[in-house]
Write a protein that holds these residues in place. Structure first.
Motif, PDB file in Angstrom:
ATOM      1  N   ALA A 193       2.525  -0.062   4.256  1.00  0.00           N
ATOM      2  CA  ALA A 193       2.788  -1.417   3.757  1.00  0.00           C
ATOM      3  C   ALA A 193       1.776  -1.794   2.682  1.00  0.00           C
ATOM      4  O   ALA A 193       2.141  -2.341   1.630  1.00  0.00           O
ATOM      5  CB  ALA A 193       2.727  -2.419   4.909  1.00  0.00           C
ATOM      6  N   GLY A 194       0.504  -1.488   2.933  1.00  0.00           N
ATOM      7  CA  GLY A 194      -0.542  -1.795   1.958  1.00  0.00           C
ATOM      8  C   GLY A 194      -0.335  -1.058   0.649  1.00  0.00           C
ATOM      9  O   GLY A 194      -0.481  -1.632  -0.440  1.00  0.00           O
ATOM     10  N   LEU A 195       0.034   0.216   0.716  1.00  0.00           N
ATOM     11  CA  LEU A 195       0.266   1.010  -0.494  1.00  0.00           C
ATOM     12  C   LEU A 195       1.424   0.429  -1.297  1.00  0.00           C
ATOM     13  O   LEU A 195       1.358   0.333  -2.531  1.00  0.00           O
ATOM     14  CB  LEU A 195       0.551   2.461  -0.128  1.00  0.00           C
ATOM     15  CG  LEU A 195       0.811   3.417  -1.295  1.00  0.00           C
ATOM     16  CD1 LEU A 195      -0.384   3.457  -2.236  1.00  0.00           C
ATOM     17  CD2 LEU A 195       1.130   4.818  -0.770  1.00  0.00           C
ATOM     18  N   SER A 196       2.491   0.011  -0.607  1.00  0.00           N
ATOM     19  CA  SER A 196       3.638  -0.576  -1.296  1.00  0.00           C
ATOM     20  C   SER A 196       3.256  -1.886  -1.970  1.00  0.00           C
ATOM     21  O   SER A 196       3.654  -2.150  -3.112  1.00  0.00           O
ATOM     22  CB  SER A 196       4.780  -0.818  -0.298  1.00  0.00           C
ATOM     23  OG  SER A 196       5.267   0.399   0.213  1.00  0.00           O
ATOM     24  N   VAL A 197       2.470  -2.707  -1.276  1.00  0.00           N
ATOM     25  CA  VAL A 197       2.040  -3.994  -1.839  1.00  0.00           C
ATOM     26  C   VAL A 197       1.186  -3.783  -3.082  1.00  0.00           C
ATOM     27  O   VAL A 197       1.391  -4.435  -4.115  1.00  0.00           O
ATOM     28  CB  VAL A 197       1.272  -4.807  -0.783  1.00  0.00           C
ATOM     29  CG1 VAL A 197       0.523  -5.982  -1.430  1.00  0.00           C
ATOM     30  CG2 VAL A 197       2.227  -5.330   0.285  1.00  0.00           C
ATOM     31  N   LEU A 198       0.242  -2.855  -3.025  1.00  0.00           N
ATOM     32  CA  LEU A 198      -0.621  -2.602  -4.175  1.00  0.00           C
ATOM     33  C   LEU A 198       0.186  -2.059  -5.356  1.00  0.00           C
ATOM     34  O   LEU A 198      -0.110  -2.381  -6.511  1.00  0.00           O
ATOM     35  CB  LEU A 198      -1.730  -1.623  -3.789  1.00  0.00           C
ATOM     36  CG  LEU A 198      -2.717  -2.108  -2.725  1.00  0.00           C
ATOM     37  CD1 LEU A 198      -3.805  -1.064  -2.491  1.00  0.00           C
ATOM     38  CD2 LEU A 198      -3.340  -3.440  -3.106  1.00  0.00           C
ATOM     39  N   THR A 199       1.197  -1.262  -5.068  1.00  0.00           N
ATOM     40  CA  THR A 199       2.075  -0.755  -6.131  1.00  0.00           C
ATOM     41  C   THR A 199       2.799  -1.906  -6.828  1.00  0.00           C
ATOM     42  O   THR A 199       2.901  -1.948  -8.058  1.00  0.00           O
ATOM     43  CB  THR A 199       3.099   0.233  -5.548  1.00  0.00           C
ATOM     44  OG1 THR A 199       2.412   1.342  -4.958  1.00  0.00           O
ATOM     45  CG2 THR A 199       4.040   0.739  -6.644  1.00  0.00           C
ATOM     46  N   ILE A 200       3.277  -2.855  -6.043  1.00  0.00           N
ATOM     47  CA  ILE A 200       3.982  -4.010  -6.605  1.00  0.00           C
ATOM     48  C   ILE A 200       3.019  -4.907  -7.382  1.00  0.00           C
ATOM     49  O   ILE A 200       3.365  -5.416  -8.459  1.00  0.00           O
ATOM     50  CB  ILE A 200       4.691  -4.798  -5.489  1.00  0.00           C
ATOM     51  CG1 ILE A 200       5.830  -3.957  -4.904  1.00  0.00           C
ATOM     52  CG2 ILE A 200       5.231  -6.130  -6.012  1.00  0.00           C
ATOM     53  CD1 ILE A 200       6.426  -4.513  -3.638  1.00  0.00           C
ATOM     54  N   TYR A 201       1.812  -5.124  -6.847  1.00  0.00           N
ATOM     55  CA  TYR A 201       0.808  -5.900  -7.588  1.00  0.00           C
ATOM     56  C   TYR A 201       0.640  -5.351  -9.006  1.00  0.00           C
ATOM     57  O   TYR A 201       0.608  -6.108  -9.985  1.00  0.00           O
ATOM     58  CB  TYR A 201      -0.555  -5.833  -6.878  1.00  0.00           C
ATOM     59  CG  TYR A 201      -0.717  -6.730  -5.676  1.00  0.00           C
ATOM     60  CD1 TYR A 201       0.161  -7.763  -5.408  1.00  0.00           C
ATOM     61  CD2 TYR A 201      -1.788  -6.534  -4.809  1.00  0.00           C
ATOM     62  CE1 TYR A 201      -0.009  -8.582  -4.307  1.00  0.00           C
ATOM     63  CE2 TYR A 201      -1.968  -7.348  -3.706  1.00  0.00           C
ATOM     64  CZ  TYR A 201      -1.074  -8.368  -3.452  1.00  0.00           C
ATOM     65  OH  TYR A 201      -1.252  -9.172  -2.359  1.00  0.00           O
ATOM     66  N   GLU A 202       0.516  -4.025  -9.087  1.00  0.00           N
ATOM     67  CA  GLU A 202       0.284  -3.400 -10.394  1.00  0.00           C
ATOM     68  C   GLU A 202       1.548  -3.456 -11.254  1.00  0.00           C
ATOM     69  O   GLU A 202       1.488  -3.793 -12.440  1.00  0.00           O
ATOM     70  CB  GLU A 202      -0.164  -1.956 -10.197  1.00  0.00           C
ATOM     71  CG  GLU A 202      -0.530  -1.254 -11.490  1.00  0.00           C
ATOM     72  CD  GLU A 202      -1.114   0.120 -11.264  1.00  0.00           C
ATOM     73  OE1 GLU A 202      -1.417   0.801 -12.270  1.00  0.00           O
ATOM     74  OE2 GLU A 202      -1.264   0.521 -10.091  1.00  0.00           O
ATOM     75  N   ARG A 203       2.678  -3.154 -10.660  1.00  0.00           N
ATOM     76  CA  ARG A 203       3.940  -3.119 -11.410  1.00  0.00           C
ATOM     77  C   ARG A 203       4.315  -4.495 -11.970  1.00  0.00           C
ATOM     78  O   ARG A 203       4.768  -4.613 -13.113  1.00  0.00           O
ATOM     79  CB  ARG A 203       5.053  -2.601 -10.505  1.00  0.00           C
ATOM     80  CG  ARG A 203       6.391  -2.401 -11.217  1.00  0.00           C
ATOM     81  CD  ARG A 203       7.450  -1.970 -10.218  1.00  0.00           C
ATOM     82  NE  ARG A 203       7.833  -3.071  -9.334  1.00  0.00           N
ATOM     83  CZ  ARG A 203       8.304  -2.898  -8.099  1.00  0.00           C
ATOM     84  NH1 ARG A 203       8.447  -1.677  -7.606  1.00  0.00           N
ATOM     85  NH2 ARG A 203       8.642  -3.932  -7.368  1.00  0.00           N
ATOM     86  N   GLU A 204       4.117  -5.523 -11.169  1.00  0.00           N
ATOM     87  CA  GLU A 204       4.501  -6.886 -11.558  1.00  0.00           C
ATOM     88  C   GLU A 204       3.368  -7.644 -12.249  1.00  0.00           C
ATOM     89  O   GLU A 204       3.540  -8.814 -12.606  1.00  0.00           O
ATOM     90  CB  GLU A 204       4.955  -7.666 -10.323  1.00  0.00           C
ATOM     91  CG  GLU A 204       6.103  -7.042  -9.562  1.00  0.00           C
ATOM     92  CD  GLU A 204       7.388  -7.009 -10.363  1.00  0.00           C
ATOM     93  OE1 GLU A 204       7.559  -7.895 -11.234  1.00  0.00           O
ATOM     94  OE2 GLU A 204       8.215  -6.103 -10.127  1.00  0.00           O
ATOM     95  N   ASN A 205       2.222  -6.990 -12.430  1.00  0.00           N
ATOM     96  CA  ASN A 205       1.075  -7.620 -13.098  1.00  0.00           C
ATOM     97  C   ASN A 205       0.703  -8.948 -12.427  1.00  0.00           C
ATOM     98  O   ASN A 205       0.501  -9.980 -13.078  1.00  0.00           O
ATOM     99  CB  ASN A 205       1.377  -7.848 -14.579  1.00  0.00           C
ATOM    100  CG  ASN A 205       0.120  -7.945 -15.419  1.00  0.00           C
ATOM    101  OD1 ASN A 205      -0.971  -7.603 -14.972  1.00  0.00           O
ATOM    102  ND2 ASN A 205       0.262  -8.434 -16.628  1.00  0.00           N
ATOM    103  N   ILE A 206       0.615  -8.908 -11.104  1.00  0.00           N
ATOM    104  CA  ILE A 206       0.426 -10.113 -10.301  1.00  0.00           C
ATOM    105  C   ILE A 206      -0.878 -10.836 -10.622  1.00  0.00           C
ATOM    106  O   ILE A 206      -0.908 -12.070 -10.720  1.00  0.00           O
ATOM    107  CB  ILE A 206       0.491  -9.776  -8.797  1.00  0.00           C
ATOM    108  CG1 ILE A 206       1.909  -9.320  -8.407  1.00  0.00           C
ATOM    109  CG2 ILE A 206       0.057 -10.962  -7.948  1.00  0.00           C
ATOM    110  CD1 ILE A 206       2.964 -10.388  -8.532  1.00  0.00           C
ATOM    111  N   VAL A 207      -1.954 -10.091 -10.817  1.00  0.00           N
ATOM    112  CA  VAL A 207      -3.255 -10.735 -11.040  1.00  0.00           C
ATOM    113  C   VAL A 207      -3.235 -11.587 -12.298  1.00  0.00           C
ATOM    114  O   VAL A 207      -3.737 -12.724 -12.308  1.00  0.00           O
ATOM    115  CB  VAL A 207      -4.384  -9.684 -11.106  1.00  0.00           C
ATOM    116  CG1 VAL A 207      -5.709 -10.357 -11.433  1.00  0.00           C
ATOM    117  CG2 VAL A 207      -4.497  -8.947  -9.768  1.00  0.00           C
ATOM    118  N   ALA A 208      -2.635 -11.079 -13.375  1.00  0.00           N
ATOM    119  CA  ALA A 208      -2.534 -11.861 -14.613  1.00  0.00           C
ATOM    120  C   ALA A 208      -1.679 -13.097 -14.414  1.00  0.00           C
ATOM    121  O   ALA A 208      -1.978 -14.176 -14.953  1.00  0.00           O
ATOM    122  CB  ALA A 208      -1.968 -10.993 -15.730  1.00  0.00           C
TER     123      ALA A 208
END
Length: 250
Positions: free
Chosen positions: A111-126
């Protein structure tokens, strides 16, 4: 050991800009391990990957949780600096012997790996930086309209408001009124949930609400949240007047 930005206990209070730089120097001078608690501030919550990045220092250990799996599965861990790992290798068998009953769960890690992948893909931090700025602007505007908001603070989507009997002077609300809990209860009936806290002034006095919407929140949802918060504050003030305990600004 410290939170980069104090979360639930103070309601998103950031230290002075030079604070952690001075702490880092003290720890280096006296060979003290600096541990930063990123459980609440890590993984994009403050508009940075980790909250400590706002202050320009590198800790020896970072603990993390919550955002690493976005709440879909229980997951936590820590990041350890090379110099500590090297010490374990040079002065021992190279092992950090620890464990718990449910450590290493493949379901949580997946679950954590999938979430981190989405964070990066969707540019969540920006995106958090943008909507976080918008939320703070709306809270500051609300402060001008509300007589019981004394302060707005925090970074990204880890924000807080400090409540006061008089929003201009910062006079605390009497602790027996339970202001933050009552306002949150009103808000929940109207459709929003906040994180109430109290005792930040002297252990008894001081009320705040922590405002931490999901990292995917939209500006439209923020507008609705602000509307509910403002209505909740107005209902609370009306209740106090009816109870004849309101002593704040008119």
């Amino acid at each position: 050991m410290a939170e980069p930005i104090v979360g639930s206990q103070l309601g998103a209070v950031s230290p002075p800009e030079s604070y952690f730089k001075k702490i880092r120097k003290i720890c280096d001078k006296y060979n003290i391990v600096l541990i930063v608690d990123e459980v609440m501030t890590g993984f994009g919550r403050t508009g940075k990957d980790f909250g400590i990045e706002h202050f320009g220092i590198t800790p020896d250990i970072m603990t993390f949780g919550k955002g690493v799996s976005a709440g879909y599965a229980p997951l936590a861990g820590m990041v350890v600096h090379d110099r500590i790992v090297d010490s374990l290798i040079q002065n021992g068998k190279g092992k950090f012997v620890h464990g718990s009953t449910y450590s290493g769960s493949p379901v949580s890690v997946a679950a954590g790996l999938s979430v981190l992948t989405i964070y990066e893909r969707e540019n969540i931090v920006a995106k958090v930086q943008v909507v976080g700025d918008y939320l703070k602007e709306q809270l500051l505007a609300l402060k001008k309209r509300s007589p019981i908001i004394f302060d707005v603070r925090g970074e990204g989507l880890l924000l807080g408001i400090e409540l006061a009997a008089d929003g201009e002077k910062g006079t605390p609300i009497k602790s027996e009124i339970h202001a933050s809990e009552r306002i949150n209860s009103i808000a929940m009936e109207l459709g929003a949930v906040f994180y109430p806290g109290s005792g930040s002034i002297n252990g008894c006095l001081g009320d705040h609400l922590l405002i931490t919407p999901p990292l995917t929140v939209t500006t439209d949802e923020i507008d609705e949240m602000i509307r509910i918060l403002e209505n909740s504050l107005q209902i609370f003030i009306k209740e106090l007047k009816e109870e004849k305990v309101y002593e704040g600004a008119k």
